[in-house]
Design an enzyme around this catalytic site. Structure first.
Site, PDB file in Angstrom:
ATOM      1  N   ASN A 134      -8.258  -0.233  13.353  1.00  0.00           N
ATOM      2  CA  ASN A 134      -9.663  -0.444  12.985  1.00  0.00           C
ATOM      3  C   ASN A 134      -9.858  -1.769  12.239  1.00  0.00           C
ATOM      4  O   ASN A 134     -10.905  -2.006  11.651  1.00  0.00           O
ATOM      5  CB  ASN A 134     -10.159   0.708  12.103  1.00  0.00           C
ATOM      6  CG  ASN A 134      -9.313   0.862  10.838  1.00  0.00           C
ATOM      7  OD1 ASN A 134      -8.372   0.105  10.623  1.00  0.00           O
ATOM      8  ND2 ASN A 134      -9.666   1.823  10.004  1.00  0.00           N
ATOM      9  N   GLU A 156      -9.916  -0.536   4.147  1.00  0.00           N
ATOM     10  CA  GLU A 156     -10.565  -0.004   5.343  1.00  0.00           C
ATOM     11  C   GLU A 156     -11.894  -0.729   5.602  1.00  0.00           C
ATOM     12  O   GLU A 156     -12.435  -1.365   4.694  1.00  0.00           O
ATOM     13  CB  GLU A 156     -10.836   1.497   5.140  1.00  0.00           C
ATOM     14  CG  GLU A 156      -9.590   2.336   4.897  1.00  0.00           C
ATOM     15  CD  GLU A 156      -8.783   2.618   6.163  1.00  0.00           C
ATOM     16  OE1 GLU A 156      -8.752   1.766   7.079  1.00  0.00           O
ATOM     17  OE2 GLU A 156      -8.167   3.692   6.239  1.00  0.00           O
ATOM     18  N   ASP A 211       0.834  -1.204   0.000  1.00  0.00           N
ATOM     19  CA  ASP A 211       0.000   0.000   0.000  1.00  0.00           C
ATOM     20  C   ASP A 211       0.872   1.258   0.000  1.00  0.00           C
ATOM     21  O   ASP A 211       2.091   1.181   0.166  1.00  0.00           O
ATOM     22  CB  ASP A 211      -0.973  -0.006   1.194  1.00  0.00           C
ATOM     23  CG  ASP A 211      -0.263  -0.175   2.531  1.00  0.00           C
ATOM     24  OD1 ASP A 211       0.975  -0.019   2.590  1.00  0.00           O
ATOM     25  OD2 ASP A 211      -0.944  -0.465   3.529  1.00  0.00           O
ATOM     26  N   HIS A 229      -8.030  -2.752   9.615  1.00  0.00           N
ATOM     27  CA  HIS A 229      -7.685  -2.734   8.185  1.00  0.00           C
ATOM     28  C   HIS A 229      -6.479  -3.619   7.893  1.00  0.00           C
ATOM     29  O   HIS A 229      -5.657  -3.901   8.760  1.00  0.00           O
ATOM     30  CB  HIS A 229      -7.510  -1.303   7.653  1.00  0.00           C
ATOM     31  CG  HIS A 229      -6.223  -0.616   7.996  1.00  0.00           C
ATOM     32  ND1 HIS A 229      -6.082   0.758   7.933  1.00  0.00           N
ATOM     33  CD2 HIS A 229      -5.009  -1.079   8.396  1.00  0.00           C
ATOM     34  CE1 HIS A 229      -4.841   1.081   8.259  1.00  0.00           C
ATOM     35  NE2 HIS A 229      -4.181  -0.010   8.553  1.00  0.00           N
TER      36      HIS A 229
END
Ligand code: GLP
Length: 286
Positions: free
Chosen positions: A176, A183, A108, A178
């Site tokens: 969270n 996401e 990423d 991810h």
């Protein structure tokens, strides 16, 4: 669970809501990839500390390269993997492992950073590519300055397909849930893509920069790449991750917590230290 995996799946979403289970089309995709459903927990190794986690992961990298010297590897740009990078560097120095033919593809990258800001490529160059002396021709990073980012995503997909897929992907988990920059609620059924960052990622992501940095978008390999990778290791370290680990283990696989995809992989393993595992260790033992 919202599901975009096939055109007309209202019925399965209703059933999914009623039963509190995974949408049928998700099961179908999982089974296509060889998962035996239902899966409660992903394969898990709990290590004493981050050092042992790093050592166990480095051993897997070595095994993959012994079997496939020109393997395509994918590493995350996060604090969790640093110990593994250091271990791999030592192994290279001791000639225990050979990266001369290995290839790397980016997981990423941040999109829209100002010139000179330290991005994921910078991070991995410092911790991994330079110490391991990886040649530039053996690396495919995201070019976030490309005029057409969708085309850039497609080219990275094509690079992966041309290599015969990713042999080993190491992941870290976001606060969270991810994976990469997939996401919560992002589509599971996609390859590389440009994403809007969640508020959590914008906030937590500040730790990678020297000064406050405006984060808005990212570019990431999609969850479909994770499905198609031959071997996936999710590393988790530290007490700060204990709650998201608990949520992930207690949830059915779905887009709300991207890391739950680990439950669907044929060859996927979570390697985490005791601090991260403190809320799930008892569950797993049972
Ligand atoms: C970051 C990265 C991920 C990384 C994860 C965990 O935002 N985009 O690829 O693996 O979140 O990072 P860390 O190990 O620093 O907690």
């Amino acid at each position: 669970m919202p599901c975009k995996l096939r055109g007309n799946c209202e019925a399965c979403i209703v059933k999914n809501k009623e039963e509190g289970t995974m949408a049928h089309c998700m099961e179908k995709v999982a089974e296509e990839y060889g998962a035996k459903l239902p899966l409660r927990y992903p394969a898990t190794k709990i290590t004493k500390d981050v050092k042992a986690m790093s050592k166990a992961t480095a051993k897997i990298v070595k095994e993959v390269l012994q079997k496939t010297p020109d393997a395509l590897l994918c590493f995350p740009a996060g604090s969790t993997v640093i110990g593994t990078c250091e271990k791999l560097k030592k192994m290279v120095e001791n000639k225990e492992i050979d990266f001369s033919q290995a290839k790397f593809v980016a997981l990423d990258e941040w999109v829209g950073l100002e010139e000179g800001e330290e991005d994921c490529t910078y991070f991995l160059t410092k911790h991994l590519y330079e110490p391991l002396k990886i040649k530039p021709e053996n690396m495919r990073m995201f070019n976030t300055k490309a005029e057409d980012l969708q085309a850039e995503c497609k080219q990275v997909d094509e690079y992966i397909f041309a290599q015969g897929g990713i042999d080993l992907m190491i992941l870290g988990i976001g606060m969270n849930g991810h994976l990469g920059l997939n996401e919560p609620y992002d589509d599971f059924d996609s390859y590389a893509k440009v994403v809007e960052l969640s508020e959590t990622t914008k906030k937590v992501g500040q730790k990678y920069f020297k000064s406050p940095t405006k984060l808005t978008k990212g570019i990431t390999l999609g969850v479909r790449h994770i499905f198609e990778t031959k071997k996936v290791i999710l590393q988790i370290s530290g007490a700060a991750k204990k709650d998201i680990v608990y949520d992930m283990y207690q949830s059915q696989p779905g887009e709300e917590i991207p890391a739950t995809v680990m439950k669907l992989l044929t060859d996927g393993e979570v390697i985490m230290d005791e601090a991260a595992a403190q809320r799930v260790a008892d569950l797993i033992d049972k």
